[in-house]
Enzyme design. Sequence first.
Site, PDB file in Angstrom:
ATOM      1  N   LYS A 189       6.358   7.704   0.318  1.00  0.00           N
ATOM      2  CA  LYS A 189       5.759   6.543  -0.352  1.00  0.00           C
ATOM      3  C   LYS A 189       4.825   7.062  -1.452  1.00  0.00           C
ATOM      4  O   LYS A 189       3.594   6.997  -1.346  1.00  0.00           O
ATOM      5  CB  LYS A 189       5.023   5.683   0.677  1.00  0.00           C
ATOM      6  CG  LYS A 189       4.730   4.270   0.209  1.00  0.00           C
ATOM      7  CD  LYS A 189       4.232   3.435   1.377  1.00  0.00           C
ATOM      8  CE  LYS A 189       3.588   2.138   0.941  1.00  0.00           C
ATOM      9  NZ  LYS A 189       4.446   1.224   0.199  1.00  0.00           N
TER      10      LYS A 189
HETATM   11  N1  PPE Z   1      10.041  -0.673   0.598  1.00  0.00           N
HETATM   12  C1  PPE Z   1       9.123  -0.508  -0.376  1.00  0.00           C
HETATM   13  C2  PPE Z   1       9.555  -0.012  -1.703  1.00  0.00           C
HETATM   14  C3  PPE Z   1       7.786  -0.772  -0.101  1.00  0.00           C
HETATM   15  O1  PPE Z   1       6.875  -0.574  -1.047  1.00  0.00           O
HETATM   16  C4  PPE Z   1       7.420  -1.254   1.181  1.00  0.00           C
HETATM   17  C5  PPE Z   1       5.998  -1.550   1.504  1.00  0.00           C
HETATM   18  C6  PPE Z   1       8.423  -1.445   2.147  1.00  0.00           C
HETATM   19  C7  PPE Z   1       9.729  -1.133   1.816  1.00  0.00           C
HETATM   20  C8  PPE Z   1       8.124  -1.914   3.544  1.00  0.00           C
HETATM   21  O2  PPE Z   1       7.438  -0.924   4.264  1.00  0.00           O
HETATM   22  P1  PPE Z   1       6.444  -1.292   5.467  1.00  0.00           P
HETATM   23  O3  PPE Z   1       5.234  -1.886   4.855  1.00  0.00           O
HETATM   24  O4  PPE Z   1       6.172   0.016   6.119  1.00  0.00           O
HETATM   25  O5  PPE Z   1       7.145  -2.236   6.350  1.00  0.00           O
HETATM   26  N2  PPE Z   1       5.231  -1.988   0.417  1.00  0.00           N
HETATM   27  C9  PPE Z   1       3.792  -1.960   0.507  1.00  0.00           C
HETATM   28  C10 PPE Z   1       3.164  -2.079  -0.846  1.00  0.00           C
HETATM   29  C11 PPE Z   1       3.388  -3.382  -1.534  1.00  0.00           C
HETATM   30  C12 PPE Z   1       2.592  -3.505  -2.776  1.00  0.00           C
HETATM   31  O6  PPE Z   1       2.716  -4.529  -3.421  1.00  0.00           O
HETATM   32  O7  PPE Z   1       1.815  -2.598  -3.110  1.00  0.00           O
HETATM   33  C13 PPE Z   1       3.277  -3.007   1.461  1.00  0.00           C
HETATM   34  O8  PPE Z   1       4.028  -3.893   1.873  1.00  0.00           O
HETATM   35  O9  PPE Z   1       2.109  -2.927   1.824  1.00  0.00           O
END
Ligand code: PPE
Length: 305
Positions: free
Chosen positions: A159
């Site tokens: 990430k």
């Molecule tokens: N894919 C991406 C690209 C992504 O950024 C997130 C989280 C997810 C999947 C889902 O991951 P999880 O939160 O572990 O279930 N995105 C984070 C950031 C968003 C933002 O706007 O900044 C979040 O949801 O916190």
Amino acid sequence: MALPKTPYIWMNGEFVDWDKATIHVLSHVVHYGSGWFEGIRAYKTPNGTGIFRLREHLKRLQQSVKLYRGEMPYTIDQMCEATKELVRKNGLESCYIRPIAYRGYENLGVYPLNCPIDVSIACWEWGVYLGKEAIDNGVDVCVSSWQRLHNNTLPAVSKASGNYLSSQLIRMEAIMNGYSEGIGLDINGNVGEGSGENIFFVNDGVIYTPPMSSSILEGITRHTAITIAKDLGYEVRETTVPRAVLYTADEIFFTGTAVEITPVRSVDRISVNDGIVGPVTKHIQQAFYAIIQDGKDEHGWLTYV
Ligand code: PPE
């Protein structure tokens, strides 16, 4: 809209005033995107404020850094304690928590290993992400003309801040064209993920979601949804999903810390289930909200502050 300030941000082991939590403009991360972050939510439950899957998020942060040959200067236990103390000190009952590790200030050049890894944690009040309506009624999305990162270009499993340039292209295009979110296809044209969330499909009662090889972040909410779905007796298949499924699926929903579990109502103006949130999506949503709102946490996913 401006971020709702809190008294403190944790920086390299110290609680610093929100307005003083600054970094030097010549920090490596500013020039080369060399940061790694997490988004975590803390919920107000009947048992107190609970941080959702804190350890799993901090473990992913450690792994995100490791992939770039870095090492977190704090252990997961130290990061857990710092996060809990920060939420307590800021007096928040529910919030969004943003830990970030980044290559800091030392010298400048692409080669990063001379720069320190600095770590911060901030938190603030943050409500529903794609709008209040979204969780109940779903969102209208499009397929982006921008594809997701190739796994051998910028690995989506880490990430990394720099990866979010791709997300920004996808999100801006979607918003400009009147959609709430865009879906990035992987470089083979199969479904990857949204700019900030994972995606699920339901067909004939079976649940599908793209695999890691489709350039996705291995979302913690994704894992949560898979676990809940299996608990509820559904079959879940992690498998390559061709783009066409976006237009034919019985149900579609997003998962992510920010979006939680948000139904998709249409893709490229083709409605999903006539725009009505489907039964499987609702079932999983209900089980999810029972954990985070009512604290019915049989998996031990909440860490109380
Ligand atoms: N894919 C991406 C690209 C992504 O950024 C997130 C989280 C997810 C999947 C889902 O991951 P999880 O939160 O572990 O279930 N995105 C984070 C950031 C968003 C933002 O706007 O900044 C979040 O949801 O916190």
